[in-house]
Scaffold this motif. Structure first.
Motif, short mmCIF file in Angstrom:
data_model
loop_
_atom_site.label_atom_id
_atom_site.label_comp_id
_atom_site.label_asym_id
_atom_site.label_seq_id
_atom_site.Cartn_x
_atom_site.Cartn_y
_atom_site.Cartn_z
N LEU A 132 3.98 8.49 -16.78
CA LEU A 132 3.96 7.02 -16.83
C LEU A 132 3.51 6.55 -18.21
N ARG A 133 2.45 7.19 -18.70
CA ARG A 133 1.96 6.82 -20.05
C ARG A 133 3.05 7.00 -21.08
N ASN A 134 3.84 8.12 -20.97
CA ASN A 134 4.94 8.41 -21.87
C ASN A 134 5.97 7.27 -21.84
N ALA A 135 6.35 6.88 -20.62
CA ALA A 135 7.33 5.79 -20.46
C ALA A 135 6.79 4.50 -21.06
N GLU A 136 5.52 4.21 -20.80
CA GLU A 136 4.90 2.98 -21.34
C GLU A 136 4.86 3.02 -22.86
N ASN A 138 7.05 4.48 -24.80
CA ASN A 138 8.41 4.12 -25.24
C ASN A 138 8.64 2.62 -25.14
N GLU A 139 8.11 2.03 -24.07
CA GLU A 139 8.36 0.59 -23.86
C GLU A 139 7.55 -0.27 -24.83
N PHE A 140 6.26 0.00 -24.94
CA PHE A 140 5.41 -0.92 -25.70
C PHE A 140 5.28 -0.57 -27.17
N THR A 150 14.79 5.32 -18.60
CA THR A 150 15.08 6.65 -18.05
C THR A 150 13.76 7.31 -17.63
N LEU A 151 12.75 7.15 -18.51
CA LEU A 151 11.46 7.80 -18.22
C LEU A 151 10.80 7.18 -16.98
N TYR A 152 10.89 5.86 -16.84
CA TYR A 152 10.32 5.20 -15.66
C TYR A 152 10.98 5.71 -14.39
N SER A 171 6.86 -1.87 -13.51
CA SER A 171 7.18 -1.60 -14.92
C SER A 171 8.68 -1.74 -15.15
N LEU A 172 9.45 -1.20 -14.20
CA LEU A 172 10.92 -1.27 -14.32
C LEU A 172 11.38 -2.73 -14.36
N GLY A 173 10.86 -3.52 -13.45
CA GLY A 173 11.23 -4.95 -13.40
C GLY A 173 10.95 -5.61 -14.74
#
Ligand code: ADP
Length: 670
Positions: A132-136, A138-140, A150-152, A171-173
């Motif tokens: 989750l931290r990895n996906a976040e 990428n996002e932030f 993709t990560l989410y 997070s996806l939303g």
């Protein structure tokens, strides 16, 4: 107009006076009764109002007691870990709603969550957290939204708990919105709402609220139907407790309300609106009591311990509304707050209130205490406190029909008026009949008097001839033998007696017909008295009377000689008729400076004291054994008195029973 002459019988006057007096008394009584009647009515109304208010207060207390009994039983039975007993009081009359709080201070009913409280998150698996931290990241930080997406999605696959899943969906939303993928964002929030509506975030904020806020932001005309479905799901969740209420509920409900006004058409939104309203009410109601409840739970509510008499603590709503109150029962396992509705209890009490045996109809209302409440108490409106729980309210008992007193008094007035009218009518009718009767009587009397007068008049003519011829015979006494002389003498005297009787009757009928008049002339009373005595000497001799006369000479007065003669001969004739064994008669004529007296004194049977006044009444004859054998008309004294009175004289009598009588004619000197 009726004109009553002096001669009208006294009966009519008495009757009229009776009518006037009794009419006046009745009118006075009616008026005073009517004014008392108003006071009585007002007193009665005040009494009944007080009675009603008291019985209402008792009834209200009874209903309240039975409700609190049930509530206490419910609290007692819910001390174990089950709240099943609550079903029994659901729908109880007077109970609006209730709250149940567990020992940690969390609201069980309704499902309410304090957002400011710290919340222990469920522990996520380390692998999930790192993904989750990895996906976040990428996002932030990298702002690589595609990779982040993709990560989410990969993270979602390894999510073990609902909390992990809803975190990723959220997070996806958020990410899809950044990527401008409206539909996908909508789908993510929709899933959040449908599948994870009761899950809370780290600040104890339900994810459902997030999704609703986001979904409304994304709303346009293309997604009205699906959004409506989702919002209904949310609203139903709030209503049935599957989605908790919190501090933000009202704001979110306002957002939904704005949305529905914009996108929904009636009648679709009626049900929708009701759901909003229901949730709003529940939240608002809870807000009314939350602060005091919190204080109690933190033991800040000092008064709680003071309340010794009841096992609950009354809590007033913070809005200041007087229409409801919460009864708070603190317990080790659960604490209960029952919201009691004044209006419901009032209606229930009102229904059981007996108003049948009251004279008037009343209205019972609830009123709030105000400054001028006491003033109203005087105006036939009764205000009473009825419960210490609802001390800010009075019950007001007043007449249903404010004008009832005026109407009742008016009715009474009419009845009395009719009664009086009838009474006077009957009396007047009676008076009319009486007058008619009296008039008829008078007419008959007149006819009778006329008849008697005519008959006596007719008798007088032949009698005069008899008297005249007998006297003519007496003049030639020498040609008659002694027997003939005696007989003619008898004829003369008896015809004189008969003439006197006829004269009395004639005088009387003249008097009755009001045509009595005497021509007065200067006359020598000495001659009149002497000649009368002379005329009566025959009868006096026949009755063996001893006569002593003391007659003053040359007494002259202005009188009617015939009248005086008739009166005097009546008196002498009575002295003869009512004589006893002592047959003496004293006749006197004397005078002083102003008056002339003719006295006729006998020593006969005398007259009783009580009869002295009456003997001058017409037809009156003394009713005694001595009198029984004496014949008479009862007119002699009446006529005599009348004759004397008409000549400004007086006829007086002095008498003693068994001793004798003295009649005195008093005349004025000229
Ligand atoms: P009458 O003699 O025809 O009955 P009067 O009018 O002359 O009527 O008298 C009325 C009554 O008064 C008499 O019936 C009698 O009882 C009483 N009365 C009148 N004069 C005498 C009298 N000298 N002595 C006693 N009673 C008398």
């Amino acid at each position: 107009m009726l004109k009553f002459s002096k001669k009208r019988p006294r009966l009519i006057v008495i009757f009229i006076l009776t009518v006037i007096i009794s009419g006046s008394i009745l009118t006075y009584l009616s008026i005073s009764h009517i004014s008392n009647y108003r006071e009585l009515l007002e007193k009665k109304i005040s009494e009944e109002e007080r009675e009603l208010a008291n019985s209402f207060a008792v009834g209200f207390q009874h209903n309240l007691d039975s409700l609190t009994m049930k509530l206490s039983t419910c609290v007692e039975n819910s001390t174990s870990r089950s709240l099943k007993y609550l079903n029994k009081i659901d729908g109880e009359n007077g109970l609006i709603d209730y709250v149940v709080i567990d020992s940690t201070g969390s609201y069980l009913i309704p499902n309410f969550i304090n957002g400011d409280e710290s919340f222990i998150q469920s522990n996520s698996a380390p692998i999930f957290s790192s993904k989750l931290r990895n996906a976040e990241n990428n996002e932030f930080i990298l702002k690589d939204y595609k990779s982040a997406a993709t990560l989410y999605l990969l993270t979602l696959k390894i999510a073990k708990t609902t909390y992990d899943s809803v975190l990723v969906h959220n997070s996806l939303g958020r990410l899809y919105l950044k990527m401008n993928l409206q539909q996908k964002a909508f789908g993510a929030y929709q899933t959040m709402l449908l599948k994870y509506s009761s899950i809370l975030n780290s600040s104890k904020f339900p994810y459902a609220y997030f999704s609703v806020i986001k979904l409304i932001k994304m709303s346009d005309s293309s997604n009205v139907e699906s959004l409506e479905r989702l919002l209904v799901h949310f609203l139903n969740g709030l209503a049935n407790g599957s989605i908790p209420l919190n501090e933000s509920t009202l704001e979110v409900l306002d957002l939904i309300n704005v949305w529905q006004h914009k996108f929904l058409k009636t009648p679709n939104n009626i049900q929708f609106e009701e759901l909003i309203k229901f949730n709003k009410n529940t939240t608002l109601q809870l807000n009314q009591y939350k602060t005091p409840i919190d204080k109690i739970l933190k033991d800040e509510y000092i008064e709680f311990s003071k309340e010794q008499t009841i096992d609950y603590l009354p809590i007033k709503p913070t809005s200041g509304s007087t229409e409801e109150i919460m009864l708070f029962y603190r317990n080790k396992i659960y604490s209960f707050g029952f919201i009691i509705g004044l209006k419901q209890l009032f209606a229930m009490t009102l229904q059981s209130q007996q108003m049948n045996d009251l004279k008037f109809d009343y209205t019972i209302k609830l009123v709030e205490k105000t400054g001028n409440s006491l003033l109203l108490n005087s105006n036939l409106i009764t205000l009473t406190e009825f419960s210490i729980l609802f001390e800010d309210c009075f019950i007001q008992v007043s007449l249903k029909n404010e004008n009832i007193i005026d109407e009742t008094v008016f009715k009474r007035k009419i009845i009395y008026g009719i009664g009086l009218f009838l009474f006077l009518g009957i009396m007047l009718f009676g008076l009319y009949l009486l007058i008619q009767n009296v008039n008829r009587e008078k007419q008959l009397n007149k006819l009778r008097a006329d008849f008697v007068s005519n008959v006596t008049h007719e008798l007088k003519t032949p009698l005069t001839s008899i008297h005249m011829f007998a006297e003519a015979l007496n003049l030639n006494k020498e040609k008659l033998d002694s027997k003939q002389t005696k007989y003619t003498n008898i004829i003369v005297k008896e015809s004189e007696k008969l003439k006197r009787m006829i004269d009395n009757i004639l005088e009387f009928s003249k008097k009755e017909n009001n045509i009595l008049s005497y021509k007065l002339e200067s006359s020598n009373l000495t001659t009149i008295v002497k000649s009368t005595l002379e005329e009566m000497s025959y009868f006096l001799e026949m009755s063996h009377f001893e006569v002593s006369a003391s007659i003053e000479n040359n007494v002259v007065a202005n009188v009617n000689p015939e009248g005086i003669k008739l009166a005097l001969s009546n008196l002498i004739s009575n002295a003869i008729k009512y004589a006893s064994s002592n047959k003496k008669l004293n006749i006197k004529l004397y005078r002083n400076e102003s008056e002339i007296f003719i006295e006729v004194e006998d020593f006969g049977i005398g007259i009783a004291k009580e009869d002295l006044e009456l003997i001058f009444e017409k037809f009156y004859r003394v009713n005694s054994s001595e009198n029984e054998t004496k014949s008479g008309t009862g007119l002699g004294l009446t006529v005599s008195k009348d004759i004397i009175n008409k000549q400004q004289g007086k006829l007086l009598v002095k008498s003693e029973l068994g001793t004798g009588s003295t009649f005195t004619i008093i005349l004025q000197t000229t």
